[in-house]
Design an enzyme around this catalytic site. Structure first.
Site, PDB file in Angstrom:
ATOM      1  N   LYS A 266       0.844  -1.194   0.000  1.00 27.07           N
ATOM      2  CA  LYS A 266       0.000   0.000   0.000  1.00 27.07           C
ATOM      3  C   LYS A 266       0.885   1.251   0.000  1.00 27.07           C
ATOM      4  CE  LYS A 266      -3.924  -1.876   2.615  1.00 27.07           C
ATOM      5  NZ  LYS A 266      -4.944  -1.726   1.562  1.00 27.07           N
ATOM      6  N   ARG A 340     -10.179 -11.663   1.434  1.00 31.66           N
ATOM      7  CA  ARG A 340     -10.993 -12.727   0.829  1.00 31.66           C
ATOM      8  C   ARG A 340     -10.280 -14.073   0.878  1.00 31.66           C
ATOM      9  NH1 ARG A 340     -11.259  -9.256  -4.566  1.00 31.66           N
ATOM     10  NH2 ARG A 340     -11.083  -7.643  -2.973  1.00 31.66           N
TER      11      ARG A 340
HETATM   12  N1  BES Z   1      -8.102  -3.915   4.221  1.00 31.23           N
HETATM   13  C1  BES Z   1      -8.276  -3.472   2.896  1.00 31.23           C
HETATM   14  C2  BES Z   1      -9.599  -2.747   2.670  1.00 31.23           C
HETATM   15  C3  BES Z   1      -9.773  -1.453   3.406  1.00 31.23           C
HETATM   16  C4  BES Z   1      -9.510  -0.244   2.772  1.00 31.23           C
HETATM   17  C5  BES Z   1     -10.255  -1.427   4.683  1.00 31.23           C
HETATM   18  C6  BES Z   1      -9.681   0.949   3.434  1.00 31.23           C
HETATM   19  C7  BES Z   1     -10.439  -0.234   5.353  1.00 31.23           C
HETATM   20  C8  BES Z   1     -10.159   0.960   4.726  1.00 31.23           C
HETATM   21  C9  BES Z   1      -8.241  -4.665   1.931  1.00 31.23           C
HETATM   22  O1  BES Z   1      -7.451  -5.720   2.322  1.00 31.23           O
HETATM   23  C10 BES Z   1      -7.700  -4.171   0.647  1.00 31.23           C
HETATM   24  O2  BES Z   1      -6.568  -3.795   0.633  1.00 31.23           O
HETATM   25  N2  BES Z   1      -8.506  -4.176  -0.395  1.00 31.23           N
HETATM   26  C11 BES Z   1      -8.111  -3.722  -1.664  1.00 31.23           C
HETATM   27  C12 BES Z   1      -8.586  -4.712  -2.687  1.00 31.23           C
HETATM   28  C13 BES Z   1      -8.064  -4.472  -4.058  1.00 31.23           C
HETATM   29  C14 BES Z   1      -6.580  -4.766  -4.100  1.00 31.23           C
HETATM   30  C15 BES Z   1      -8.812  -5.347  -5.027  1.00 31.23           C
HETATM   31  C16 BES Z   1      -8.718  -2.352  -1.869  1.00 31.23           C
HETATM   32  O3  BES Z   1      -9.846  -2.137  -1.464  1.00 31.23           O
HETATM   33  O4  BES Z   1      -8.034  -1.490  -2.420  1.00 31.23           O
HETATM   34 MN    MN Z   2      -5.425  -5.482   1.717  1.00 23.82          MN
END
Ligand code: BES
Ligand code: MN
Ligand code: ZN
Length: 513
Positions: A266, A340
């Site tokens: 991230k 997931r």
């Molecule tokens: N934990 C994150 C989702 C999230 C984002 C929770 C902001 C709380 C606040 C999740 O694991 C994630 O990183 N999801 C990605 C998925 C994508 C790579 C398809 C996302 O939402 O960007």
């Molecule tokens: Mn994630």
């Protein structure tokens, strides 16, 4: 765990009102219809209270809002907080009134002139829940709020609603503490040991370690934790009420103690918020705690996958293919779509082991649900309209925002992989729905299932009605109510879980695999 405010009930002692120190909160419907305690307070303040209640400003207050008389003549108290609360106020107003009182409350003792009992449980819940303050990680001595006393003409009748309010608030506090804790403290190991404490309330708790998870074939779950020094764990909590021999309701939680994104790292802005990525698991823990504390009749199992998503020389790579416990293979296109992968194995295990009457999962799963619904509502996905409706009703009754989202075969197709059974991502558009489709592939045909994407509601950037900025505990109260509606014996019905009594609804054929 963060301690609850010391809150007790007592019979009124009107003679002592004038000399009572600290703060006094009084509930007023308006200038008319003051109860005996308010009338006495009015007399002691030589009519100031009635003038306040008759003022234009007071009339403009919304139910549950308040005005203050500071250092009122005729009283030893430092302030009287006059809370506008119409007669027969609804749950939300009662809770808001309690929360308003909590916001004004400091170190001085607090006296709440309650007059009547109906709604007192909700007022107490608002007071307790809003008095939450996460201060264990500050070196300063915590600001301990003064004791609070509820005066009621019938303190006996208050005992039960007060006990329930305490149980609910404690469950919220457990969930909030877990979410607020930083990831260097709340490691997977520390999380598991906090869950083991639920044994004290009669919950059966087991911790499955990596070798066992390997034997079970949980390649998706283990792949996520592979790059971390914190061991991946699956914690199983069982609450067996009187219906302990019935098929349970299964609650499944995403417990990513920290989500760096892994090798699909991230960006740094806001990454620190990913300490809350175990929010689903924290809600499961809170609900189980509440069921145990109030000795629920239901049979409920809680399963949480505890894992840390880190980049390292051992971390899983984009392009890796993992094999799930179900046997399906997944091409991990993006290591940041890890929730997931965690849930796939935990969902499958929950169904294989417990044959639950319904499966409900909670996860801070996607940023896309925040784009869709903001922070007001969690996303609700389900293959079972009756289950979804029952949940939406429960959430509305508890003031927890929830909004149904669609599923469909077209979304599911996006998950097709060239080399494996599926990919773990399917493009940006409809990201929250595609994530739900991925999960649905790990739900057995015909099994009632509810998926709650709580990414937007788990952590609040500003104070909410019932919580200060930070962890909200969203979902604890709604799920507790849902369990009551689904699986607890009511005088007019059998104890069989509702989802099991009905023939299980077949998933919509249009809803994909
Ligand atoms: N934990 C994150 C989702 C999230 C984002 C929770 C902001 C709380 C606040 C999740 O694991 C994630 O990183 N999801 C990605 C998925 C994508 C790579 C398809 C996302 O939402 O960007
Ligand atoms: Mn994630
Ligand atoms: Zn995540």
């Amino acid at each position: 765990m963060t301690q609850l405010l010391d809150l007790t009930s007592a019979a009124p002692d009107l003679e002592a009102l004038a000399t009572r120190e600290g703060r006094i909160a009084v509930l007023l419907p308006g200038p008319e219809g003051l109860g005996p305690m308010a009338r006495r307070l009015d007399r002691l303040t030589r009519g100031a209270l009635r003038r306040l209640a008759g003022s234009e400003a007071f009339a403009k207050l919304k139910p549950g809002e308040a005005m203050e008389l500071a250092f009122p003549a005729g009283l030893a108290a430092e302030a009287v907080q006059a809370v506008r609360l119409p007669r027969r106020a609804d749950t939300a107003s009662q809770r808001k009134a309690g929360a308003t009182i909590a916001r004004g409350h400091g170190a001085a003792p607090l006296l709440v002139l309650l007059e009547t009992v109906p709604g007192a449980g909700d007022l107490a819940l608002g007071l307790l829940a809003r008095a939450y303050d996460f201060s264990v990680r500050k070196s300063a001595e915590p600001k301990v709020p003064g004791p609070a006393t509820l005066w009621s003409a019938d303190p006996e009748a208050l005992a039960q609603p007060l006990a329930l309010a305490r149980a609910r608030a404690e469950a919220l506090f457990l969930t909030r503490d877990l979410v607020n804790e930083p990831a260097n403290i709340l490691t997977t190991t520390e999380f598991a040991s906090r869950l083991l404490e639920l044994r004290n309330l009669g919950v059966e708790v087991e911790v499955l370690e990596e070798d066992q998870l390997g034997q079970l074939g949980m390649g998706a779950l283990l792949g996520v934790g592979q790059g971390s020094d914190s061991p991946t764990k699956l914690v199983v909590m069982q609450w067996k009420g009187q219906a302990g021999d019935q098929p349970p309701v299964a609650l499944v939680g995403k417990g990513v103690c920290f989500d760096t994104g892994g090798i699909s790292l991230k960006s740094p802005g806001g990454m620190e918020e990913m300490t809350m990525d175990m929010g689903g698991a924290a809600v499961v823990a809170g609900v189980i705690r509440l069921l145990a504390a109030r000795r629920s009749a239901a049979h409920v199992v809680g399963l949480v996958g505890l894992v840390e998503n880190m980049p390292s020389g051992r971390a899983q790579r984009p392009g890796d293919v993992v094999t799930t416990m179900k046997g399906d293979t997944v091409e991990v296109i993006n290591t940041d779509a890890e929730g997931r992968l965690v849930l796939a194995d935990v969902l499958w295990y929950a169904q294989q082991r417990f044959a639950p009457s319904a499966v409900i999962d909670l996860a801070t799963l996607t940023g896309a649900i925040i784009v869709a619904l903001g922070t007001e509502n969690a996303g609700v996905f389900s293959n079972d309209d009756a289950l979804a409706d029952t949940f939406l009703k429960a959430a509305r009754a508890e003031g927890e925002g929830a909004w149904r989202m669609p599923l469909g075969a077209g979304y599911d197709e996006k998950l097709k992989s060239r080399i494996a059974d599926m990919m773990n991502v399917g493009g940006r558009d409809g990201g929250a729905i595609i994530a739900a489709q991925f999960l649905q592939r790990f739900i057995a045909e015909g099994r009632p299932w509810l998926h709650l994407d709580i990414a937007g509601v788990t952590l609040a950037k500003a104070d909410t009605v019932l919580a200060p900025k930070g962890a909200t505990g969203w979902g604890v109260l709604a799920l507790d109510r849902l369990i009551r509606d689904l699986a607890e014996a009511r005088p007019d019905s059998t104890p069989a879980p509702r989802a099991a009594r009905r023939p299980a609804a077949r998933p919509d054929p249009a809803a994909g695999a």
